[in-house]
Structure formats: structure tokens, C-alpha cells
Design a protein around this motif. Structure first.
Motif, mmCIF file in Angstrom:
data_model
loop_
_atom_site.group_PDB
_atom_site.id
_atom_site.type_symbol
_atom_site.label_atom_id
_atom_site.label_comp_id
_atom_site.label_asym_id
_atom_site.label_seq_id
_atom_site.Cartn_x
_atom_site.Cartn_y
_atom_site.Cartn_z
ATOM 1 N N TRP B 291 28.283 75.045 34.393
ATOM 2 C CA TRP B 291 28.006 74.178 33.231
ATOM 3 C C TRP B 291 26.902 73.183 33.535
ATOM 4 O O TRP B 291 26.740 72.196 32.839
ATOM 5 C CB TRP B 291 29.291 73.428 32.834
ATOM 6 N N GLN B 292 26.205 73.402 34.603
ATOM 7 C CA GLN B 292 25.126 72.498 35.029
ATOM 8 C C GLN B 292 25.664 71.160 35.519
ATOM 9 O O GLN B 292 24.913 70.192 35.648
ATOM 10 C CB GLN B 292 24.110 72.252 33.902
ATOM 11 N N SER B 317 20.339 75.979 29.605
ATOM 12 C CA SER B 317 21.122 75.107 30.484
ATOM 13 C C SER B 317 21.362 73.745 29.838
ATOM 14 O O SER B 317 22.415 73.132 30.013
ATOM 15 C CB SER B 317 20.448 74.963 31.854
ATOM 16 N N ARG B 319 21.841 73.250 26.662
ATOM 17 C CA ARG B 319 22.933 73.431 25.705
ATOM 18 C C ARG B 319 24.276 73.539 26.419
ATOM 19 O O ARG B 319 25.272 72.947 25.994
ATOM 20 C CB ARG B 319 22.661 74.685 24.856
ATOM 21 N N LEU B 320 24.279 74.295 27.523
ATOM 22 C CA LEU B 320 25.527 74.451 28.282
ATOM 23 C C LEU B 320 26.097 73.108 28.720
ATOM 24 O O LEU B 320 27.304 72.859 28.622
ATOM 25 C CB LEU B 320 25.277 75.296 29.532
ATOM 26 N N SER B 321 25.232 72.250 29.195
ATOM 27 C CA SER B 321 25.767 70.977 29.700
ATOM 28 C C SER B 321 26.414 70.174 28.575
ATOM 29 O O SER B 321 27.435 69.518 28.786
ATOM 30 C CB SER B 321 24.697 70.161 30.444
ATOM 31 N N ARG B 324 29.945 71.472 27.725
ATOM 32 C CA ARG B 324 30.935 70.986 28.674
ATOM 33 C C ARG B 324 31.357 69.547 28.338
ATOM 34 O O ARG B 324 32.539 69.208 28.331
ATOM 35 C CB ARG B 324 30.336 71.043 30.084
ATOM 36 N N SER B 338 34.205 78.856 25.022
ATOM 37 C CA SER B 338 33.835 80.109 25.682
ATOM 38 C C SER B 338 32.962 80.972 24.771
ATOM 39 O O SER B 338 32.066 81.655 25.244
ATOM 40 C CB SER B 338 35.052 80.902 26.173
ATOM 41 N N ALA B 341 29.486 79.463 24.902
ATOM 42 C CA ALA B 341 28.872 79.438 26.234
ATOM 43 C C ALA B 341 28.508 80.824 26.744
ATOM 44 O O ALA B 341 27.516 80.974 27.471
ATOM 45 C CB ALA B 341 29.796 78.745 27.225
ATOM 46 N N LEU B 344 24.959 82.100 26.589
ATOM 47 C CA LEU B 344 24.048 81.236 27.359
ATOM 48 C C LEU B 344 24.181 81.542 28.855
ATOM 49 O O LEU B 344 23.188 81.672 29.570
ATOM 50 C CB LEU B 344 24.374 79.764 27.096
ATOM 51 N N GLN B 345 25.426 81.670 29.309
ATOM 52 C CA GLN B 345 25.616 81.930 30.744
ATOM 53 C C GLN B 345 25.094 83.313 31.120
ATOM 54 O O GLN B 345 24.525 83.488 32.198
ATOM 55 C CB GLN B 345 27.099 81.741 31.112
#
Ligand SMILES: Cc1cc2nc3c(=O)[nH]c(=O)nc-3n(C[C@H](O)[C@H](O)[C@H](O)COP(=O)(O)OP(=O)(O)OC[C@H]3O[C@@H](n4cnc5c(N)ncnc54)[C@H](O)[C@@H]3O)c2cc1C
Ligand SMILES: Cc1cc2nc3c(=O)[nH]c(=O)nc-3n(C[C@H](O)[C@H](O)[C@H](O)COP(=O)(O)OP(=O)(O)OC[C@H]3O[C@@H](n4cnc5c(N)ncnc54)[C@H](O)[C@@H]3O)c2cc1C
Ligand code: FES
Lengths: 368, 461, 106
Positions: B291-292, B317, B319-321, B324, B338, B341, B344-345
Motif C-alpha cells: 500500500w506504499q 501508487s 491512489r493505493l496509498s 489504505r 480489495s 486496489a 492497481l496492484q
């Protein structure tokens, strides 16, 4: 002869010993270890020493008298100039109460020390004259001038010492942290992950690492870290000719150093914005023109401080030939350490100036 | 003013983070020291767009996505402060200090996304301190901001996609490129073949790469460059070089250097989070999870500042952070976390796999990574390689002792330009790709700040 | 506020002083890119040797572009946005702390 600890204290002693012809090796820990010698203010401070301990004043004063020759020898031998100047120090007081308290303290100092304690009380106009063009803060009321104090360039001093030691045939072993000390038939063996080395005489001058090592030669001494934060600025034209109140100084090449906090925070050598900000406020309150000067770097370092704040010069009773030396004004005392400690360590007399700083005093005396 | 998240940097990573935050109802404050959003890739793109439009032209297609991103960013419910230089982040990241129009502000932060991007790997060459020598990225930045290419006869030197891209952009803008000296050679391509299959999964990247390699401007080229020195009295006059194919001299007025980019780790190191040596990219980077998130809770590092993957990955990355952080605040359910994410992952994994190919092809040769002789390593304090070597020989085995003896790294750039080269010089075995000792300590202020600004800072609690 | 890219007209030109020269720039541009675009490569001298230095990275990292701006020394030209009539000077000597320059205290 082995010296454990390659800071300014260990290096000053080693320099003196090497000049006396001793074959010396300095063992120093990792580059990342705490080191007061790489992060100090470089003042030769006399006028604020030993208010409650005349012997400490005398010791510091004696060192200041030895400094000129110490500095010029170092420069001649190594080509590295520690930029020593016994130019005196100006105190600036802010507000009437602070000024009155300062004047009172200085007068009391003079009563205790006697004629050696030279000083002048200055009013605002005197201050302006002494400091040249730089503006004084509105709330500055007065201060004093002490001709006893001096300055040096701390990193030049440190690298000069290391260079001099090597020129006299001494060796400096980095990444040689000493873990264990053994003693057998008059020979000390120091050990670490790097191997081991032996010699008949051993000097422990390892700053914060001292207590652990000292206990292995039967000496119980406490040394705690005391954090000091400071900053250095961009280079500007020479602006004020004297260091100010242990707070400000300008180096020959134009940078200004602003320091130094005194904090009890354990083994933490990070800087904090709140402390740096209060240093900045103090500086501007005294010399407002500093407001426009840019900060280049800030840092913090830990002073090794003994229980009562005074130096420790102690030979082991249990293991003669092992010496423990630590202090928290290693720059001020560098000249004296180089001159007076070697003869004692090499088996000669302990100079009368050093006598009061055995560990015996700590049984009764209290901090100043 | 209370923010859910403070974002440092308004490049692709920071902007994507802010857009994501606002779409989930989080209040983001975005700080960037540049006058406009865009970061390095999309620098000054709004102004460029307006200039081109006034001339009856449009942005190239590849840049249009940047303008779209900025548009969405500007329209999101985000507070953006431009010309805000972050000069401190407290350990763990709960407090941030920045300078804005000469005034300093200190603010609390519940969560932080640091997206400071990358900078070009400094590789000290003889003469690189002369006026007229710039990084290739600088020449590109100049072109983006002013619309003008570098003047005079230009030599580009080094390796990496950005070097080739800059060569093309300069040529297209009418610049006089008289040489393209690349360290890259056939051996590098051979070495990189094992990474080709992974890269094939990222078709666009591969296409862009091929374009760069094949569409370089028609200028004299040198490959397999091993050594170079820049000649000049008060400014650049030419380049001496040696390559596997022979040696030569090119007269020129400007030299543009580039050896890839490395993460800007000032903020993350100042915040005291864990870092690790990236062997493939030969640089330090903060350790982050999927999640960075760094070793400090709610302190995320997104974009190239966390490892070099380019602008597309930077957006992912960023957006992912935020996902979280939003999940922690209870703004999104486990399920939607999930769901949002996963792509993105997956995307990040794909781009990372493709990156191995690029990093291997464009690898800085060892002959250049370790400076020698009169080469100025520390530009601020003017410390040469010879001086560093001498101090090292007399026992300075680490950066701190080197500082004491030579002043290397003690100037205003805060060791950003010299510490890697100095470290390489004093670390035996580094040639074999060994992990160097930890990087120099970073202390605030990491941006220029005056005593007055520090003293008069506004502190918001 | 209207996002800049929706503004119909092209960006304005602004001008500032660099020593005795008048430099033209786009609004929103940095001092360093404007100087480079008008052919100025040298922004100051090195403190130790007195040799010339000029911008290197243009993203705020190298500190080679330091100039005096409106009386304040050591400003990064590549991070400072141009303003109409700003006064920029090449740094060739140490700045005095006192007297002379009236603009400094602003
Ligand atoms: C901010 C600040 C400002 C100061 N200003 C002044 C001033 O103006 N004037 C002044 O006189 N003094 C000043 N001081 C104090 C002065 O810096 C110190 O007194 C002096 O540097 C102490 O030197 P040292 O050698 O005892 O300790 P250090 O410099 O700390 O060196 C100790 C060395 O021993 C090594 N070591 C530790 N353990 C081991 C081991 N087990 N094995 C091997 N090696 C080991 C360490 O790695 C280190 O290199 C200041 C200090 C600070 C922090
Ligand atoms: C000079 C340069 C040119 C590049 N050009 C290209 C290109 O043309 N094409 C391409 O594909 N890739 C290019 N790259 C690669 C680039 O890193 C990525 O494409 C992409 O921009 C990374 O996005 P990011 O959001 O991670 O960081 P960036 O886009 O770099 O954005 C980071 C932002 O953070 C800001 N920032 C950093 N530190 C602070 C601080 N302390 N306080 C306030 N603000 C701060 C910076 O001003 C910057 O705007 C370039 C890189 C560099 C260094
Ligand atoms: S050109 Fe590097 S900081 Fe401005």
C-alpha cells in the motif's frame, strides 16, 4: 601505548604522547557512532567555567594560556590551521533584569577568582561600538566583554590533530570498537570483532563509551549524554568581530554558527524544530540583522558529561597503567591535555592542576 | 484547518492521490514547491498548452493525459498550495513545516503521502562543474517552461530513456545537437535479454522504448562510452571521450548529462523510516508495503520517490496509498478496498517487471561511477576526488569522517549531489554491486530557510 | 478560481531585472529558465575558488543556481517564479549583513 577513543580528547592526548616519542595506536569505533568532536561549537570558554569550583576555572584558564603555542605548532606541523583566536567574548543581555543579573554574576565571579577574572561591563552604546555595524536588538540593554575566551575551528582542530598523530608515526584504527579489556602480567589486551591488540599502557578516552570500558579496569565512572543542537548559515561578509554569549560566532570564511542547546534526552542525536526555533529567536533578539541569513545546516551532537560536570583524570588502582580521561569541554582543554597528560601517563608526576579531578571527589562533591 | 491527509508533491503520484482522496470524501492538502501542478513529467503543461493554443497548435498526444490529470486535480475538492517548499517532516511524519512566500508554517498531519519524485543520478565527471553543463532533465525542463531549447552546440552524454527523449525533443525544437554519446552498447542489450519476456507484458512501455531507441535524431552518435571529460576555462568548450570504438573530441557550448533517475529520499530519510538498497537500480529507497506504506504508520511514499517506475506507476501508487488511509478511517469497506486496489496492484507489478529490462540496458558503467583525480565531487564545497581519496587513505573510512577532513557534503545541496559518488569511492568492493554503507543523515531544513523564517514560523497545533 | 488552462488568452509576458539587463519571461516560469532562455549561463561564483557556476538540475536539488533576489541572497533561481519587476543579481561576493541595501528588510 593504546588509546581507546579517537575523539578530540583521545586525539589531543595521543598527539602529546606521540610527540614525546611514544608509539601509539588509537582505536576508534564506527563512523556512525556518537561523536561530540564532529559537532561542537569550538569555543575556548573560560569566563563561564568553575563558578562553584575554582580548580576547574584554573584548569580551563591554564589551557587557554597553552592554546596559542598548541595552535601554532599544530599549524606548522600539519599545514592545517585550527584558526585559533583568543579574541574574547561578548555577552549580550536582553532586558534590564537579565542585564542586572548578569552584572551581578560577573562581579561575583571576579570576587571568587580574583585578578585573573578580567571583564568589562558594557552598556548598550559600548556594545554597539564593540560589535561594529551590526544592529542591536531593541530589547538589548547591555552586557559584558571577557578577554579570557577564544575560538577555534572545531573540524580543522580535529582533522589537524589526526594528521599530526599520523605524522608522528601514530596509527588511527577506525572501525575498531573495543569490547573487552584483559589484563595479564602488566599487559593490557583490548579485543573486538576485528581482533585484538596489546600494550603495557592503556588510555580510555571514549566519550560516551567510557564507563563500560573503565569498569573493566576497575574504575567506576558515570558519563551521560547531553544533547546540543546548533546551526550554521550561509557565508556573509564579516559582521560582528566577537563571539556572542556562547550563542553566536562568525567563522573566518563568513558562515555564522548559532548554538547551543543543552538537553537531557538520552541517546538521541536528532534535531528538533522547536529547539532550533528558540535558538533562532534568541539570535534575532540580540542581532536582528541575522533574520535574513539563510541556514545551511542544522545538527545535534551529544556531549559526554560526567556526574558533576567536571573532568575525570584517573589512573586505575586495581590495574596501574590504565587511565580514564573524560570531560565535556574537550576543545577548551585540548591544549592542556596535550601538554600535561602525557608526562603523567608515561609514569611521571600528575600535575597539580589535574590533581583535584580524580574520582575521589565524586564521593562527596555535588554538581555545579 | 484539519486535513485528513497531507500530500507532498503535485506530480502524477501526488495528483492521483489527491483526486482519489477527494472522490472518497477525504480532505487533502497538497503542497508543491513548483508554481503549478504537473511534477517533472508534466512540468508547466498548462502554460505550454496555452502557448500552443494561442499559436493555433495543440499538445502532442502523449502530453494530453497530463493535462487531463491536472484538470481533474484542479477540479477535485483539494486544497493545493503551490510554491510551498516542505523543509521539515517530523519523525514518523505527524508534523510538517513548509515555506510559502517567505513565511514558514508548521502543521499537524494525520496521514501523509510523500510524493517527492526523483532526481537525476549525479555522476561526477571531470569538468561537470562548468557553466554550460546541465543535466538532460534540466534542458528538458527549460524547454517545457520557457519554450526555448538550450543555445549553442549541444552534446548529450550518458544513458537512459530520458537522455534519448531529451535528444529528440531538443532536435524537434530546432536545437543544434552535435553529439549523442551513450554508455550503452551491444553488451548491455545482450545482458538484458533475459528480462525481455517480462517486459513484453507491458506493451505500451515497450513501444515507447522502441520508439526512443529508433527515432533518435540524426546526429553523430557514440556507443559504449567508457570515459569522458569536459573541457573549458570558464564555460564548456568541448568534450574528450573514450569508447570501446576509440576516442575523440567534440567542440561544443553545452553538455547535457544523464545517467537515469534515482528516488529523492530526503523526506523519507528525514522522517526516519526504513530504507533499503535497490541493487537493480543502484539507489536507496524507502521500504514500502503493498500500500506504499513505510515503516511509520500512515506515512506513505508514492511515485518515483519510492522507487523508479515512471509516471503511470506513480499514479497507481498514489491512489493505493489513499485507499489504505481511507480504509483505516473507515471510509471504505474491506470489500471495496480489495476491489479498488486489485487492478492497481496488478498494474504496478506489471510495470515493475518491465522495468528490469530498462534498468539493465541503461546501466551506468563502473568506469564512470567512481570519480578520480581533479574531478570535483562536491560542487558546493569544491572537493575533488583526489582530496577524498587522500582523506580515505589516511583513515577516513566513512562519510562523517570524510566531512571532517574535506568538508565534502557540507554545502547547501545537503550532500544530494556528492554523497553517492563519495560513498562509492570509499567503499571497497562497491564495483561488484555491493550494498554501500547507509546514506548520510538528513536534517531539517531540507530547503533554504532563513533564521528569521525559522524564528517567526506559524505553528498550528 | 478558474483553472489556468481554461483561460482563453496565452500566458502573459513579464519582465525582470538581472543586473543591468532586462529579461523577458512567461508568467509562471522560473527565474532560472528565463535566464537560460535569454542566454545567461552564469548565475554566480563559487565561494572557495571564485570560479563561475551556473544552473545544473533545474529542479531545486543542486543549489548551483543561487542568486540574489530582491535583496535576499542564495535563492534558488530554478524554484523561484518570476514576478514583474523583480530584481535579480548574480552573486559574486559575500553579502553584507548591514547597511547599504534598503530592499533587504522587506
Ligand atoms: C553541540 C556541542 C557543542 C560543544 N561546544 C563546545 C565548545 O564550544 N567548547 C568546548 O570546549 N567543548 C564543546 N563541546 C564539548 C566537546 O565537543 C567535547 O568535550 C569533546 O568533543 C569530547 O571529546 P571526546 O573525545 O571525549 O568524545 P567524542 O568526540 O564523543 O569521541 C569519543 C570517541 O570514542 C569512540 N568510542 C566510543 N566507545 C568506543 C569503544 N568501545 N571502542 C572504541 N572507540 C570508542 C567514539 O566512536 C568516538 O569517536 C560541545 C559539544 C557539543 C555536543
Ligand atoms: C528532471 C526530470 C525530468 C523528467 N522528465 C520526464 C519525462 O519527460 N517523461 C517521463 O516519462 N518521465 C520523466 N521523468 C521521470 C519522472 O520521475 C516521472 O515520469 C514522474 O514525473 C514521476 O512522478 P512523481 O509524481 O513520482 O514525481 P514528480 O513528477 O517528480 O513530482 C514530484 C513533485 O514533488 C515536488 N517536491 C519534491 N520535494 C518537495 C518538497 N520538499 N517540498 C515541496 N514540493 C516538493 C516537486 O516540486 C515535484 O513537483 C523526469 C524526471 C526528472 C527528475
Ligand atoms: S539548478 Fe539545481 S537547484 Fe536550481
Amino acid at each position: 601505548m593504546l588509546i581507546v577513543g579517537g575523539g578530540v580528547v583521545g586525539a589531543s592526548i595521543a598527539y602529546g604522547l606521540a610527540e614525546e616519542g611514544a608509539k601509539i595506536g588509537i582505536l576508534d569505533a564506527e563512523d556512525s557512532d556518537f561523536s561530540a568532536s564532529r559537532g561542537n561549537f569550538g569555543m575556548i570558554s573560560i569566563s563561564n567555567k568553575g563558578f562553584n569550583n575554582l580548580a576547574y576555572f584554573r584548569l580551563s584558564y591554564a589551557s587557554s594560556r597553552l592554546w596559542p603555542e598548541f595552535a601554532s605548532t599544530l599549524r606548522e606541523q600539519t599545514g592545517i590551521d585550527p584558526a585559533f583566536d583568543l579574541k574574547g567574548k561578548v555577552y549580550i543581555s536582553v532586558g534590564d533584569r537579565e542585564f542586572a543579573a548578569h552584572a551581578e554574576k560577573v562581579a561575583e565571579y571576579a570576587r571568587r577568582v580574583g585578578a585573573e577574572y578580567q571583564h568589562d561591563i558594557l552598556n548598550r552604546a559600548d556594545l554597539r561600538q564593540m560589535l561594529g555595524n551590526v544592529r542591536l536588538g531593541e530589547r538589548v540593554t547591555g552586557g559584558s566583554f571577557s578577554p579570557l575566551d577564544g575560538i577555534a575551528e572545531p573540524l580543522k582542530l580535529y582533522s589537524g590533530l589526526l594528521n599530526a598523530i599520523q605524522r608522528h608515526g601514530g596509527s588511527i584504527l577506525r572501525d575498531h570498537r573495543v569490547g573487552r579489556i584483559q589484563h595479564q602480567r602488566g599487559i593490557f589486551t583490548v579485543e573486538g570483532p576485528w581482533g585484538s591488540l596489546s600494550a603495557p599502557r592503556l588510555v580510555i578516552a571514549a566519550g560516551l563509551g567510557t564507563p563500560d570500558l573503565a569498569s573493566q579496569v576497575g574504575i567506576s565512572v558515570k558519563v551521560r549524554p547531553q544533547r546540543g543542537q546548533m546551526m550554521v548559515t550561509e557565508r556573509v561578509e564579516q559582521s560582528f568581530p566577537y563571539p556572542v554569549s556562547g550563542l553566536l560566532r562568525q567563522n573566518p570564511e563568513g558562515t555564522i554558527m548559532i548554538g547551543v542547546s543543552t538537553e537531557e534526552v538520552g541517546y538521541d542525536d536528532r534535531t528538533t524544530v522547536s529547539v532550533l526555533r528558540s535558538l533562532a529567536m534568541k539570535a534575532i533578539e540580540r542581532l536582528p540583522d541575522l533574520g535574513s541569513v539563510q541556514i545551511t545546516r542544522c545538527w545535534a551532537a551529544l556531549r559526554p558529561r560526567t556526574e558533576d560536570g567536571y573532568p575525570v583524570y584517573q589512573e586505575s588502582h586495581e590495574r596501574p597503567g590504565a587511565f580514564v580521561i573524560t570531560c565535556h569541554s574537550g576543545i577548551t582543554l585540548a591544549a592542556l591535555h596535550k601538554r600535561l597528560l602525557p608526562q603523567w601517563i608515561l609514569g611521571g608526576r600528575k600535575d597539580a592542576l589535574l590533581e583535584p579531578f580524580g574520582l575521589g571527589r565524586l564521593q562527596s562533591a555535588s554538581a555545579a | 484547518m484539519n486535513n485528513d491527509v497531507v500530500v507532498i508533491g503535485a506530480g502524477p503520484a501526488g495528483m492521483a492521490a489527491a483526486i482519489q482522496a477527494s472522490s472518497l470524501g477525504l480532505k487533502a492538502l497538497v503542497l508543491d514547491e513548483q508554481p503549478a501542478p504537473g511534477g517533472q513529467r508534466f512540468r508547466a503543461i498548462e502554460q505550454r498548452y496555452r502557448r500552443l493554443r494561442a499559436a493555433g497548435k495543440g499538445l502532442p498526444a502523449s502530453e494530453q493525459k497530463g493535462l487531463d490529470l491536472i484538470r481533474r486535480f484542479r477540479e477535485s475538492d483539494t486544497r493545493f498550495v503551490d510554491q510551498a517548499s516542505v523543509w521539515d517532516i517530523s519523525p514518523g511524519g505527524r508534523q510538517i513545516s513548509y515555506l510559502h512566500h517567505g513565511r514558514s508554517f508548521t502543521i499537524p498531519a494525520n496521514a501523509v503521502v510523500a510524493a517527492p519524485g526523483a532526481y537525476e543520478r549525479p555522476v561526477p565527471l571531470e569538468g561537470w562543474h562548468l557553466p554550460g553543463v546541465m543535466s538532460a532533465g534540466a534542458a528538458q525542463t527549460m524547454l517545457k517552461m520557457s519554450g526555448h531549447p538550450v543555445k549553442g552546440r549541444i552534446v548529450l552524454l550518458g544513458c537512459g530513456p530520458l537522455l534519448l527523449l531529451t535528444a529528440r525533443q531538443l532536435s524537434n525544437a530546432g536545437a543544434n545537437v552535435v553529439g549523442l554519446l551513450q554508455t550503452t552498447g551491444p553488451a548491455d542489450f545482450l545482458r538484458a535479454t533475459p528480462y525481455l519476456p517480462a517486459a513484453l507484458r507491458s506493451a505500451t512501455l515497450l513501444k515507447q522504448g522502441l520508439q526512443l531507441l529508433t527515432q533518435t535524431p540524426l546526429v553523430p552518435k557514440v556507443f559504449s562510452l567508457t570515459q569522458a571529460s569536459i573541457i573549458g576555462a570558464d564555460h564548456v568548450e568541448g568534450v574528450n571521450y573514450r569508447s570501446r570504438g576509440g576516442s575523440g573530441f567534440i567542440e561544443c557550448d553545452a553538455v547535457l548529462l544523464h545517467f537515469g533517475v534515482i528516488p529523492n529520499t530526503q523526506l523519507s530519510r528525514l522522517a526516519g523510516v526504513a530504507h533499503d538498497w535497490n541493487e537493480q537500480q543502484e539507489c536507496w529507497q524507502p521500504v514500502v508495503d503493498a500500500w506504499q506504506e513505510t515503516s511509520a504508520e500512515n506515512l506513505m511514499v508514492a511515485g518515483d520517490g519510492g522507487g523508479i517506475l515512471g509516471d503511470e506507476a506513480a499514479e497507481m501508487s498514489g491512489r493505493l496509498s489513499i485507499l489504505r488511509i481511507a480504509h483505516r478511517l473507515g471510509r471504505i469497506s474491506d470489500q471495496s478496498l480489495s476491489k479498488l486496489a486489485a487492478p492497481l496492484q496488478r498494474g504496478l507489478k506489471r510495470l515493475a517487471a518491465a522495468r528490469a529490462l530498462i534498468d539493465t540496458i541503461f546501466h551506468t558503467p563502473e568506469t564512470m561511477l567512481i570519480p578520480s583525480g581533479d574531478t570535483v565531487v562536491c560542487r558546493c564545497e569544491e572537493v575533488t576526488a583526489a582530496e577524498i581519496a587522500a582523506a580515505n587513505a589516511s583513515g577516513a573510512s566513512g562519510l562523517r569522517h570524510l566531512k571532517v577532513q574535506t568538508r565534502v557534503g557540507m554545502g547547501p545541496c545537503r550532500a544530494q549531489m556528492c554523497s553517492m559518488a563519495a560513498m562509492a569511492m570509499i567503499t571497497p568492493g562497491i564495483r561488484c554491486g555491493q550494498r554501500p554503507p547507509p546514506p548520510a543523515t538528513v536534517r531539517a531544513p531540507i530547503r533554504p530557510l532563513t533564521i528569521g523564517q525559522l524564528a517567526e514560523a506559524d505553528v498550528e497545533i | 478560481m478558474r483553472p489556468p488552462h481554461d483561460l482563453p488568452e496565452p500566458p502573459h509576458q513579464v519582465s525582470f531585472r538581472f543586473g543591468d539587463e532586462e529579461i523577458e519571461a512567461w508568467e509562471g516560469e522560473t527565474v532560472a529558465t528565463a535566464l537560460l532562455a535569454s542566454g545567461v549561463m552564469i548565475t554566480g561564483v563559487r565561494a572557495m575558488s571564485g570560479r563561475s557556476r551556473g544552473p545544473y538540475c533545474l529542479i531545486g536539488v543542486c543549489h548551483e543556481c543561487l542568486v540574489e533576489i530582491d535583496g535576499l541572497a542564495n535563492q534558488r533561481a530554478c524554484i523561484t517564479t518570476v514576478r514583474q519587476n523583480m530584481k535579480v543579481c548574480r552573486q559574486t561576493r559575500l553579502r553584507p549583513l548591514t547597511g547599504e541595501d534598503e530592499t533587504r528588510e522587506q
